[in-house]
Design a protein around this motif. Structure first.
Motif, PDB file in Angstrom:
ATOM      1  N   LEU A 119       0.820  -1.209   0.000  1.00 41.30           N
ATOM      2  CA  LEU A 119       0.000   0.000   0.000  1.00 41.30           C
ATOM      3  C   LEU A 119       0.855   1.261   0.000  1.00 41.30           C
ATOM      4  N   ARG A 120       1.885   1.278   0.839  1.00 45.15           N
ATOM      5  CA  ARG A 120       2.765   2.456   0.903  1.00 45.15           C
ATOM      6  C   ARG A 120       3.442   2.729  -0.429  1.00 45.15           C
ATOM      7  N   CYS A 121       3.627   1.691  -1.204  1.00 48.33           N
ATOM      8  CA  CYS A 121       4.292   1.834  -2.507  1.00 48.33           C
ATOM      9  C   CYS A 121       3.299   2.000  -3.648  1.00 48.33           C
ATOM     10  N   GLY A 122       2.023   2.182  -3.321  1.00 50.43           N
ATOM     11  CA  GLY A 122       1.013   2.434  -4.333  1.00 50.43           C
ATOM     12  C   GLY A 122       0.605   1.214  -5.139  1.00 50.43           C
ATOM     13  N   ARG A 123       0.746   0.057  -4.571  1.00 53.45           N
ATOM     14  CA  ARG A 123       0.422  -1.185  -5.280  1.00 53.45           C
ATOM     15  C   ARG A 123      -0.798  -1.840  -4.637  1.00 53.45           C
ATOM     16  N   ALA A 124      -1.942  -1.281  -4.947  1.00 48.53           N
ATOM     17  CA  ALA A 124      -3.188  -1.714  -4.318  1.00 48.53           C
ATOM     18  C   ALA A 124      -3.519  -3.171  -4.634  1.00 48.53           C
ATOM     19  N   GLU A 125      -3.307  -3.590  -5.873  1.00 48.08           N
ATOM     20  CA  GLU A 125      -3.620  -4.989  -6.226  1.00 48.08           C
ATOM     21  C   GLU A 125      -2.709  -5.953  -5.478  1.00 48.08           C
ATOM     22  N   ALA A 126      -1.437  -5.599  -5.365  1.00 47.03           N
ATOM     23  CA  ALA A 126      -0.503  -6.447  -4.621  1.00 47.03           C
ATOM     24  C   ALA A 126      -0.883  -6.486  -3.141  1.00 47.03           C
ATOM     25  N   ALA A 127      -1.359  -5.362  -2.617  1.00 44.94           N
ATOM     26  CA  ALA A 127      -1.787  -5.315  -1.213  1.00 44.94           C
ATOM     27  C   ALA A 127      -2.995  -6.220  -0.988  1.00 44.94           C
ATOM     28  N   ALA A 128      -3.929  -6.187  -1.917  1.00 47.91           N
ATOM     29  CA  ALA A 128      -5.120  -7.036  -1.789  1.00 47.91           C
ATOM     30  C   ALA A 128      -4.732  -8.513  -1.838  1.00 47.91           C
ATOM     31  N   LYS A 129      -3.831  -8.856  -2.752  1.00 47.28           N
ATOM     32  CA  LYS A 129      -3.371 -10.242  -2.858  1.00 47.28           C
ATOM     33  C   LYS A 129      -2.651 -10.656  -1.571  1.00 47.28           C
ATOM     34  N   ALA A 130      -1.808  -9.760  -1.054  1.00 50.44           N
ATOM     35  CA  ALA A 130      -1.067 -10.060   0.171  1.00 50.44           C
ATOM     36  C   ALA A 130      -2.015 -10.258   1.348  1.00 50.44           C
ATOM     37  N   ALA A 131      -3.010  -9.393   1.453  1.00 48.75           N
ATOM     38  CA  ALA A 131      -3.964  -9.499   2.559  1.00 48.75           C
ATOM     39  C   ALA A 131      -4.755 -10.801   2.462  1.00 48.75           C
ATOM     40  N   GLU A 132      -5.137 -11.158   1.248  1.00 48.72           N
ATOM     41  CA  GLU A 132      -5.884 -12.406   1.045  1.00 48.72           C
ATOM     42  C   GLU A 132      -5.027 -13.619   1.404  1.00 48.72           C
ATOM     43  N   ILE A 183      -8.514  -3.456   3.501  1.00 45.36           N
ATOM     44  CA  ILE A 183      -8.035  -3.326   2.122  1.00 45.36           C
ATOM     45  C   ILE A 183      -9.161  -3.623   1.135  1.00 45.36           C
ATOM     46  N   ASP A 184      -9.973  -4.633   1.422  1.00 42.10           N
ATOM     47  CA  ASP A 184     -11.122  -4.930   0.559  1.00 42.10           C
ATOM     48  C   ASP A 184     -12.067  -3.731   0.489  1.00 42.10           C
ATOM     49  N   ALA A 185     -12.321  -3.100   1.633  1.00 40.50           N
ATOM     50  CA  ALA A 185     -13.220  -1.939   1.670  1.00 40.50           C
ATOM     51  C   ALA A 185     -12.631  -0.773   0.882  1.00 40.50           C
ATOM     52  N   GLN A 186     -11.321  -0.557   1.012  1.00 41.80           N
ATOM     53  CA  GLN A 186     -10.667   0.515   0.266  1.00 41.80           C
ATOM     54  C   GLN A 186     -10.748   0.267  -1.230  1.00 41.80           C
ATOM     55  N   GLN A 187     -10.527  -0.964  -1.637  1.00 41.97           N
ATOM     56  CA  GLN A 187     -10.597  -1.284  -3.064  1.00 41.97           C
ATOM     57  C   GLN A 187     -12.010  -1.110  -3.600  1.00 41.97           C
ATOM     58  N   THR A 188     -12.990  -1.523  -2.821  1.00 43.93           N
ATOM     59  CA  THR A 188     -14.381  -1.373  -3.245  1.00 43.93           C
ATOM     60  C   THR A 188     -14.734   0.104  -3.397  1.00 43.93           C
ATOM     61  N   ALA A 189     -14.320   0.916  -2.450  1.00 42.60           N
ATOM     62  CA  ALA A 189     -14.588   2.358  -2.529  1.00 42.60           C
ATOM     63  C   ALA A 189     -13.915   2.969  -3.756  1.00 42.60           C
ATOM     64  N   LEU A 190     -12.683   2.565  -4.024  1.00 43.39           N
ATOM     65  CA  LEU A 190     -11.972   3.080  -5.193  1.00 43.39           C
ATOM     66  C   LEU A 190     -12.661   2.647  -6.481  1.00 43.39           C
ATOM     67  N   GLN A 191     -13.098   1.401  -6.545  1.00 44.41           N
ATOM     68  CA  GLN A 191     -13.801   0.910  -7.734  1.00 44.41           C
ATOM     69  C   GLN A 191     -15.098   1.674  -7.951  1.00 44.41           C
ATOM     70  N   MET A 192     -15.805   1.962  -6.864  1.00 45.20           N
ATOM     71  CA  MET A 192     -17.054   2.719  -6.982  1.00 45.20           C
ATOM     72  C   MET A 192     -16.774   4.138  -7.468  1.00 45.20           C
ATOM     73  N   ALA A 193     -15.746   4.769  -6.914  1.00 42.95           N
ATOM     74  CA  ALA A 193     -15.408   6.131  -7.334  1.00 42.95           C
ATOM     75  C   ALA A 193     -14.985   6.149  -8.797  1.00 42.95           C
ATOM     76  N   THR A 194     -14.216   5.158  -9.207  1.00 38.04           N
ATOM     77  CA  THR A 194     -13.775   5.069 -10.594  1.00 38.04           C
ATOM     78  C   THR A 194     -14.972   4.871 -11.516  1.00 38.04           C
ATOM     79  N   ALA A 195     -15.901   4.023 -11.123  1.00 39.72           N
ATOM     80  CA  ALA A 195     -17.097   3.778 -11.935  1.00 39.72           C
ATOM     81  C   ALA A 195     -17.931   5.044 -12.038  1.00 39.72           C
ATOM     82  N   GLN A 196     -18.060   5.769 -10.931  1.00 38.77           N
ATOM     83  CA  GLN A 196     -18.824   7.013 -10.959  1.00 38.77           C
ATOM     84  C   GLN A 196     -18.153   8.041 -11.853  1.00 38.77           C
ATOM     85  N   THR A 197     -16.829   8.116 -11.794  1.00 39.13           N
ATOM     86  CA  THR A 197     -16.094   9.046 -12.641  1.00 39.13           C
ATOM     87  C   THR A 197     -16.264   8.672 -14.104  1.00 39.13           C
ATOM     88  N   ALA A 198     -16.180   7.391 -14.413  1.00 39.12           N
ATOM     89  CA  ALA A 198     -16.354   6.935 -15.795  1.00 39.12           C
ATOM     90  C   ALA A 198     -17.768   7.229 -16.281  1.00 39.12           C
TER      91      ALA A 198
END
Length: 114
Positions: A45-58, A77-92
């Motif tokens: 997460l500190r290095c900006g690798r959200a997908e790697a963080a999610a995989k690591a947490a899982e 981390i799951d909640a953060q990813q979901t929020a980001l996906q929702m924001a991205t979808a809303q932006t799109a």
């Protein structure tokens, strides 16, 4: 010098890659401690690798299902990813809506000019 800065950034990225790979190998072999399983997604997460963080947490949650701290990290981390996906979808969706408005405006302008 910009070249030196870019080179240092590339070296840092390679070091992070090696560290994340080492954490993954340790977890996969069942050798990672709870502290390591918590540090792994935090580093990603500190290095900006959200997908790697999610995989690591899982992986951490599967490796140590009895650890409340690891389970909490995974949920966070799951909640953060979901929020980001929702924001991205809303932006799109907003971008698409604006594109359609502009397109309709251009059609109206062409009709008015014609």
């Amino acid at each position: 010098p910009a070249g030196a800065s870019a080179e240092a950034g590339e070296e840092a990225a390679q070091l992070v890659d090696r560290l994340l790979t080492a954490y993954e190998a340790a977890a996969g072999a069942g050798l990672a401690s709870e502290e390591a399983l918590l540090a792994w997604p935090a580093l990603a997460l500190r290095c900006g690798r959200a997908e790697a963080a999610a995989k690591a947490a899982e992986m951490g949650a599967k490796a140590m299902p009895g650890s409340a701290a690891i389970q909490q990290t995974r949920l966070t981390i799951d909640a953060q990813q979901t929020a980001l996906q929702m924001a991205t979808a809303q932006t799109a969706a907003a971008r698409e809506k604006l594109r359609r408005r502009i397109q309709r405006g251009a059609v109206v302008a062409v009709r008015a000019a014609g």
